[in-house]
Design a protein around this motif. Structure first.
Motif, PDB file in Angstrom:
ATOM      1  N   ASP A  42       0.743  -1.273   0.002  1.00  0.00           N
ATOM      2  CA  ASP A  42      -0.029   0.059   0.005  1.00  0.00           C
ATOM      3  C   ASP A  42       0.754   1.218   0.005  1.00  0.00           C
ATOM      4  N   ILE A  43       2.105   1.149  -0.075  1.00  0.00           N
ATOM      5  CA  ILE A  43       3.060   2.192  -0.023  1.00  0.00           C
ATOM      6  C   ILE A  43       3.463   2.448  -1.464  1.00  0.00           C
ATOM      7  N   VAL A  44       3.753   1.419  -2.158  1.00  0.00           N
ATOM      8  CA  VAL A  44       4.423   1.349  -3.613  1.00  0.00           C
ATOM      9  C   VAL A  44       3.332   1.608  -4.606  1.00  0.00           C
ATOM     10  N   TYR A  45       2.314   0.696  -4.354  1.00  0.00           N
ATOM     11  CA  TYR A  45       1.243   0.784  -5.258  1.00  0.00           C
ATOM     12  C   TYR A  45       0.762   2.063  -5.753  1.00  0.00           C
ATOM     13  N   PRO A  46       0.385   3.188  -4.794  1.00  0.00           N
ATOM     14  CA  PRO A  46      -0.034   4.535  -5.286  1.00  0.00           C
ATOM     15  C   PRO A  46       1.011   5.282  -5.999  1.00  0.00           C
ATOM     16  N   LEU A  47       2.331   4.828  -5.862  1.00  0.00           N
ATOM     17  CA  LEU A  47       3.373   5.674  -6.381  1.00  0.00           C
ATOM     18  C   LEU A  47       3.718   5.140  -7.680  1.00  0.00           C
ATOM     19  N   TYR A  48       3.789   3.955  -8.108  1.00  0.00           N
ATOM     20  CA  TYR A  48       4.029   3.558  -9.265  1.00  0.00           C
ATOM     21  C   TYR A  48       3.249   2.516 -10.060  1.00  0.00           C
ATOM     22  N   SER A  49       2.315   2.079  -9.688  1.00  0.00           N
ATOM     23  CA  SER A  49       1.270   1.097 -10.440  1.00  0.00           C
ATOM     24  C   SER A  49       0.572   1.677 -11.647  1.00  0.00           C
ATOM     25  N   GLU A  50       0.375   2.845 -11.612  1.00  0.00           N
ATOM     26  CA  GLU A  50      -0.219   3.436 -12.840  1.00  0.00           C
ATOM     27  C   GLU A  50       0.617   3.658 -14.095  1.00  0.00           C
ATOM     28  N   THR A  51       1.970   3.852 -13.914  1.00  0.00           N
ATOM     29  CA  THR A  51       3.106   3.987 -14.791  1.00  0.00           C
ATOM     30  C   THR A  51       3.235   2.445 -15.423  1.00  0.00           C
ATOM     31  N   VAL A  52       3.430   1.406 -14.444  1.00  0.00           N
ATOM     32  CA  VAL A  52       3.721   0.107 -14.804  1.00  0.00           C
ATOM     33  C   VAL A  52       2.293  -0.562 -15.643  1.00  0.00           C
ATOM     34  N   LYS A  53       1.129  -0.164 -15.366  1.00  0.00           N
ATOM     35  CA  LYS A  53      -0.168  -0.712 -15.976  1.00  0.00           C
ATOM     36  C   LYS A  53      -0.222   0.099 -17.176  1.00  0.00           C
ATOM     37  N   ALA A  54       0.262   1.231 -17.410  1.00  0.00           N
ATOM     38  CA  ALA A  54       0.114   1.887 -18.639  1.00  0.00           C
ATOM     39  C   ALA A  54       0.815   1.093 -19.842  1.00  0.00           C
ATOM     40  N   GLN A  55       1.745   0.563 -19.615  1.00  0.00           N
ATOM     41  CA  GLN A  55       2.578  -0.264 -20.427  1.00  0.00           C
ATOM     42  C   GLN A  55       1.747  -1.604 -20.792  1.00  0.00           C
ATOM     43  N   LEU A  56       0.728  -2.056 -20.136  1.00  0.00           N
ATOM     44  CA  LEU A  56       0.258  -3.156 -20.216  1.00  0.00           C
ATOM     45  C   LEU A  56      -1.263  -3.230 -20.600  1.00  0.00           C
ATOM     46  N   SER A  57      -1.611  -2.197 -21.536  1.00  0.00           N
ATOM     47  CA  SER A  57      -3.209  -2.214 -21.649  1.00  0.00           C
ATOM     48  C   SER A  57      -3.744  -3.457 -22.386  1.00  0.00           C
ATOM     49  N   ASP A  58      -2.640  -4.172 -23.263  1.00  0.00           N
ATOM     50  CA  ASP A  58      -3.301  -5.385 -23.831  1.00  0.00           C
ATOM     51  C   ASP A  58      -3.458  -6.709 -23.052  1.00  0.00           C
ATOM     52  N   TYR A  59      -3.072  -6.417 -21.758  1.00  0.00           N
ATOM     53  CA  TYR A  59      -3.092  -7.602 -20.798  1.00  0.00           C
ATOM     54  C   TYR A  59      -4.468  -7.582 -19.883  1.00  0.00           C
ATOM     55  N   GLU A  60      -4.573  -8.805 -19.684  1.00  0.00           N
ATOM     56  CA  GLU A  60      -5.724  -8.905 -18.509  1.00  0.00           C
ATOM     57  C   GLU A  60      -5.076  -8.872 -17.166  1.00  0.00           C
ATOM     58  N   ILE A  61      -5.101  -7.767 -16.362  1.00  0.00           N
ATOM     59  CA  ILE A  61      -4.390  -7.822 -15.004  1.00  0.00           C
ATOM     60  C   ILE A  61      -5.154  -7.785 -13.755  1.00  0.00           C
ATOM     61  N   ASP A  62      -4.867  -8.327 -12.896  1.00  0.00           N
ATOM     62  CA  ASP A  62      -5.530  -8.264 -11.612  1.00  0.00           C
ATOM     63  C   ASP A  62      -4.535  -8.010 -10.637  1.00  0.00           C
ATOM     64  N   GLU A  63      -5.014  -7.614  -9.462  1.00  0.00           N
ATOM     65  CA  GLU A  63      -3.728  -7.072  -8.587  1.00  0.00           C
ATOM     66  C   GLU A  63      -3.864  -7.537  -7.073  1.00  0.00           C
ATOM     67  N   ILE A  64      -2.986  -7.454  -6.410  1.00  0.00           N
ATOM     68  CA  ILE A  64      -2.910  -7.855  -4.962  1.00  0.00           C
ATOM     69  C   ILE A  64      -2.172  -6.901  -4.383  1.00  0.00           C
ATOM     70  N   ILE A  65      -3.021  -6.085  -3.186  1.00  0.00           N
ATOM     71  CA  ILE A  65      -1.855  -5.078  -2.579  1.00  0.00           C
ATOM     72  C   ILE A  65      -1.903  -5.571  -1.109  1.00  0.00           C
ATOM     73  N   LEU A  66      -0.594  -5.956  -0.569  1.00  0.00           N
ATOM     74  CA  LEU A  66      -0.572  -6.352   0.730  1.00  0.00           C
ATOM     75  C   LEU A  66      -0.392  -5.078   1.638  1.00  0.00           C
ATOM     76  N   PRO A  67      -0.531  -4.973   2.887  1.00  0.00           N
ATOM     77  CA  PRO A  67      -0.100  -4.018   4.099  1.00  0.00           C
ATOM     78  C   PRO A  67       1.347  -3.727   3.841  1.00  0.00           C
ATOM     79  N   ASP A  68       2.082  -2.726   4.152  1.00  0.00           N
ATOM     80  CA  ASP A  68       3.398  -2.668   4.234  1.00  0.00           C
ATOM     81  C   ASP A  68       4.099  -3.224   5.402  1.00  0.00           C
ATOM     82  N   GLY A  69       5.146  -3.888   5.082  1.00  0.00           N
ATOM     83  CA  GLY A  69       6.018  -4.136   6.530  1.00  0.00           C
ATOM     84  C   GLY A  69       6.553  -5.489   6.459  1.00  0.00           C
TER      85      GLY A  69
END
Ligand SMILES: NC(=O)c1ccc[n+]([C@@H]2O[C@H](COP(=O)([O-])OP(=O)(O)OC[C@H]3O[C@@H](n4cnc5c(N)ncnc54)[C@H](O)[C@@H]3O)[C@@H](O)[C@H]2O)c1
Length: 353
Positions: A42-69
């Protein structure tokens, strides 16, 4: 962009290193089917996931966001990942993408090793420690209440994508903790790199991107060479544990999380160097240089005040690296040279602890 390779026959893979790599379409080169599960926290996801997912528009993506630590690198979260993959119908051709530091990389890698007996995974490490160490080499694990990293597997990723720009958001204490592992490569096997670090410490502290990229590249190349020579730590790979025997004892004694892994390794490297001096294997002047470089990055030189010989020995006896009950230490015999020793006596340890 630098492209290194970890050479392990059919399990070989590239490590890409540059600034701005999250916005380049490298991921898709290493993904077999249309199914991806992104694992982050939950720290890294808001910072970088949009940029990563923007390269993968042709793919079917789901995600798991774990708590930090560190506490989240658990069997409970391993089960969370397994349940998510099953519930979402992931098959053997799905790819797990780990976006985060060593905690996310380690648990995602272990999940990839186990799900349907092994699926592809890609590392996108976002801390200095994970960029120079944990994302390369295929050591994956979760913690157990009775021991850190005690449940895991050697399982190599399909690629490692290192975007140096992610270090810009990393808290300074985390950056410095990663520097301990960087300095380790110089002490254990390359004097020139140690000197380069001494000479470039100001640029590193300022976060100068070209200097950081060069530094990360050197560390990845060192680790890739060692892993290629010894994938499962039957020999030379043990040298990477320089400082870790003492360091793990500090982490365990103080309670995980209080000291950062890199901070404990920094003190551990100083203690290993002091042991080397006590054994007449290392010059005092070299010990002073090691201490000085470690101190440059605000890393601790001294063991916690409440830890003496008895506390150290009790934890070190449980070390995974011990053979037949004999304590084993990685000892620097010069800056740039180290040895695995199992002839360290408790008397010698008492002298330095
Ligand atoms: N597999 C291996 O070979 C290996 C080697 C060394 C360490 N490890 C493991 O790695 C773990 C430690 O890794 P770590 O130091 O990366 O810890 P971490 O993954 O907990 O990350 C440290 C902190 O930084 C945050 N973070 C990550 N990237 C960020 C970014 N770009 N900007 C802002 N915050 C960010 C994280 O959310 C976390 O709070 C330990 O579990 C250790 O056992 C594994």
């Amino acid at each position: 962009m630098s492209v290194l390779r970890v050479e392990l026959d059919e399990r070989s893979y590239p490590i890409y290193i540059d600034t701005g790599l999250l916005s380049k379409s490298l991921l898709s080169k290493h993904i077999r089917s249309k199914r991806i599960c992104l694992v982050s926290n939950d720290i890294v996801y808001p910072l970088y996931s949009e940029t990563v997912k923007a390269q993968l528009s042709d793919y079917e993506i789901d995600e798991i966001i774990l708590p930090d630590g560190e506490a989240e690198k658990s069997l409970a979260n391993f089960e969370v990942i397994m349940s998510h993959l099953l519930a979402n119908g992931h098959g053997r051709d799905s790819t797990l993408v780990a976006l985060g530091g060593g905690v996310i990389g380690d648990i995602t890698g272990f999940a990839a090793a186990c799900y349907q007996r092994g699926i592809d995974f890609i590392q996108i490490p976002t801390t200095l420690l994970s960029q120079v160490d944990s994302s390369v080499g295929g050591e994956t694990a979760v913690n157990h209440p009775l021991g850190k990293n005690m449940i895991g597997a050697f399982y190599q990723p399909k690629a490692v994508i290192i975007d140096i720009n992610t270090l810009k958001t990393l808290p300074l204490r985390e950056f410095n903790a990663g520097m301990a592992e960087v300095i380790k490569y110089g002490i254990l096997g390359n004097k020139n790199f140690f000197i380069w670090l001494e000479e470039h410490s100001e640029k590193i502290k300022l976060g100068e991107p070209t200097t950081l990229a060069k530094m990360v590249e050197f560390c990845c190349q060192s680790k890739a060479d060692i892993v290629a020579a010894d994938e499962t730590e039957a020999g030379v790979r043990a040298l990477l544990n320089l400082g870790h025997t003492f360091g793990h004892a500090i982490e365990a004694d103080q309670g995980y999380g209080k000291w950062k892994h890199g901070e404990a390794v920094a003190t551990g490297m100083v203690l290993a160097s002091k042991l080397a001096v006590a054994m007449n294997l290392l010059e005092v002047s070299e010990l002073r240089r090691i201490e000085s470089l470690i101190e440059t990055f605000d890393l601790p030189l001294l063991a916690p005040k409440n830890m003496g010989f008895n506390e150290f020995i009790c934890h070190m006896r449980r070390d995974k690296k011990n053979l037949a009950g004999q304590l084993r230490f990685i000892i620097p015999t010069a800056i740039g040279k180290s040895e695995i020793r199992d002839d360290v006596t408790e008397d010698m340890l008492q002298q330095i602890l």
